[in-house]
Design an enzyme around this catalytic site. Structure first.
Site, short mmCIF file in Angstrom:
data_model
loop_
_atom_site.label_atom_id
_atom_site.label_comp_id
_atom_site.label_asym_id
_atom_site.label_seq_id
_atom_site.Cartn_x
_atom_site.Cartn_y
_atom_site.Cartn_z
N LEU A 47 -3.76 12.94 5.93
CA LEU A 47 -4.62 13.33 4.82
C LEU A 47 -5.74 12.28 4.69
O LEU A 47 -5.67 11.23 5.30
CB LEU A 47 -3.81 13.39 3.51
CG LEU A 47 -2.62 14.36 3.51
CD1 LEU A 47 -1.83 14.20 2.22
CD2 LEU A 47 -3.09 15.79 3.69
N SER A 48 -6.73 12.59 3.87
CA SER A 48 -7.83 11.63 3.72
C SER A 48 -7.30 10.24 3.40
O SER A 48 -7.74 9.25 3.98
CB SER A 48 -8.78 12.09 2.61
OG SER A 48 -9.51 13.22 3.02
N GLU A 49 -6.37 10.16 2.44
CA GLU A 49 -5.75 8.87 2.13
C GLU A 49 -4.30 9.04 1.72
O GLU A 49 -3.93 10.08 1.14
CB GLU A 49 -6.48 8.14 1.00
CG GLU A 49 -7.40 7.04 1.45
CD GLU A 49 -8.79 7.57 1.71
OE1 GLU A 49 -9.53 6.89 2.45
OE2 GLU A 49 -9.11 8.63 1.19
N THR A 50 -3.54 8.01 2.00
CA THR A 50 -2.22 7.83 1.42
C THR A 50 -2.27 6.55 0.60
O THR A 50 -2.69 5.50 1.11
CB THR A 50 -1.13 7.72 2.51
OG1 THR A 50 -1.06 8.96 3.23
CG2 THR A 50 0.22 7.42 1.89
N HIS A 77 -10.15 9.09 -5.11
CA HIS A 77 -9.30 10.27 -5.33
C HIS A 77 -7.81 9.92 -5.21
O HIS A 77 -6.98 10.49 -5.93
CB HIS A 77 -9.69 11.41 -4.38
CG HIS A 77 -9.02 11.40 -3.05
ND1 HIS A 77 -9.46 10.61 -2.00
CD2 HIS A 77 -7.94 12.07 -2.59
CE1 HIS A 77 -8.67 10.81 -0.96
NE2 HIS A 77 -7.74 11.70 -1.29
#
Length: 268
Positions: A47-50, A77
């Site tokens: 995903l974009s970030e964890t 986010h």
């Protein structure tokens, strides 16, 4: 061998609609994992970030963010998603403080209207005098102006159609690392729109980027003569951000929707 069980949540941030906004994985920890393990989990999540956080002895949540490629200095986010998890799954008041090395303290409040408000440092961009060739030629539509802050280059366009239609040359934009590229313009339905390209740090296009609004909001606040603004990040998933600009801080608010709650099984 019994695996170590870690909780994991996946939250759609900056949206009130499932499958919109920007997905973030949130992994609450009691103690920090090795950096390599956190990176492996983020890469596996893809995903974009964890986001990973640990509550310290002072009650502050130390937070770190990882894209599938690397650790990120500042992510809005995934901070929003982490706050949503703390507010909804932990016995905690509706005001929390995160801390990250690159940005310091981030105060977060749950508002009465259901939004979550984050207080970011004001990262207003400055005009770029010497524009890198890769930036000048790396966007299919020529921008009107170029700016830059600690995080990214800003390419400013005449209207939102240009922002929605521009095609990035990812090979060229990658050479601008460690800086990403945000494209932005005034909007009719919103105050401004943007898209965010980050091939060197996370992926092709980030669906909704809370952190860059610490720069976009003060830029458009001065340009439009407004302290309070509503922004659209015009990716395929899209997201809406509510911004308020003060001299040293930028307040960015958004909604969240929970998609998944589960566990990660780690074997030593």
């Amino acid at each position: 061998m019994t695996p170590t069980q870690l909780p994991i949540y996946i939250i759609d941030a900056f949206t009130d609609t499932l499958f919109k906004g920007n997905q973030a994985a949130v992994v609450p920890l009691k103690h920090w994992l090795p950096e390599s393990m956190m990176q492996s989990i983020a890469s596996e999540n893809n995903l974009s970030e964890t986001a990973f956080f640990v509550k310290n002895s002072e009650g502050i949540f130390e937070i770190r963010w990882f894209s599938p490629l690397k650790e990120i200095d500042f992510c809005g986010h995934a901070t929003l998603a982490s706050a949503y998890v703390i507010f909804n799954h932990f016995d905690h008041p509706f005001c929390i403080t995160f801390w990250a090395k690159a940005v310091g303290k981030i105060e977060v409040n749950a508002l009465e209207n259901g939004l979550i408000e984050m207080s970011f440092p004001n990262r207003e961009p400055e005009c770029v005098v010497e524009v890198p060739e890769a930036l000048r030629t790396g966007l299919s539509i020529a921008p009107l102006e170029f700016y830059k802050n600690q995080q990214a280059y800003f390419a400013v366009y005449k209207d939102e159609d240009d922002v929605k239609n521009v095609v990035p040359d990812l090979e060229k934009l990658t050479t601008l690392a460690p800086f990403d590229v945000v494209v932005s313009a005034p909007s009719v339905a919103f105050d401004f729109v943007s898209r965010y390209f980050w091939p060197a740090n996370g992926g092709v296009e980030d669906p909704v980027t809370g952190s860059i609004h610490a720069g976009l909001a003060p830029f458009w606040s001065k340009r439009l003569g407004k302290q309070t603004l509503v922004a659209l990040q015009a990716s395929k998933r899209s997201g809406v951000l509510y911004c308020c600009v003060e001299k040293e801080r930028v307040f960015v608010s958004g909604a969240c929707v929970e998609y998944l709650q589960g566990t990660i099984g780690l074997r030593a």
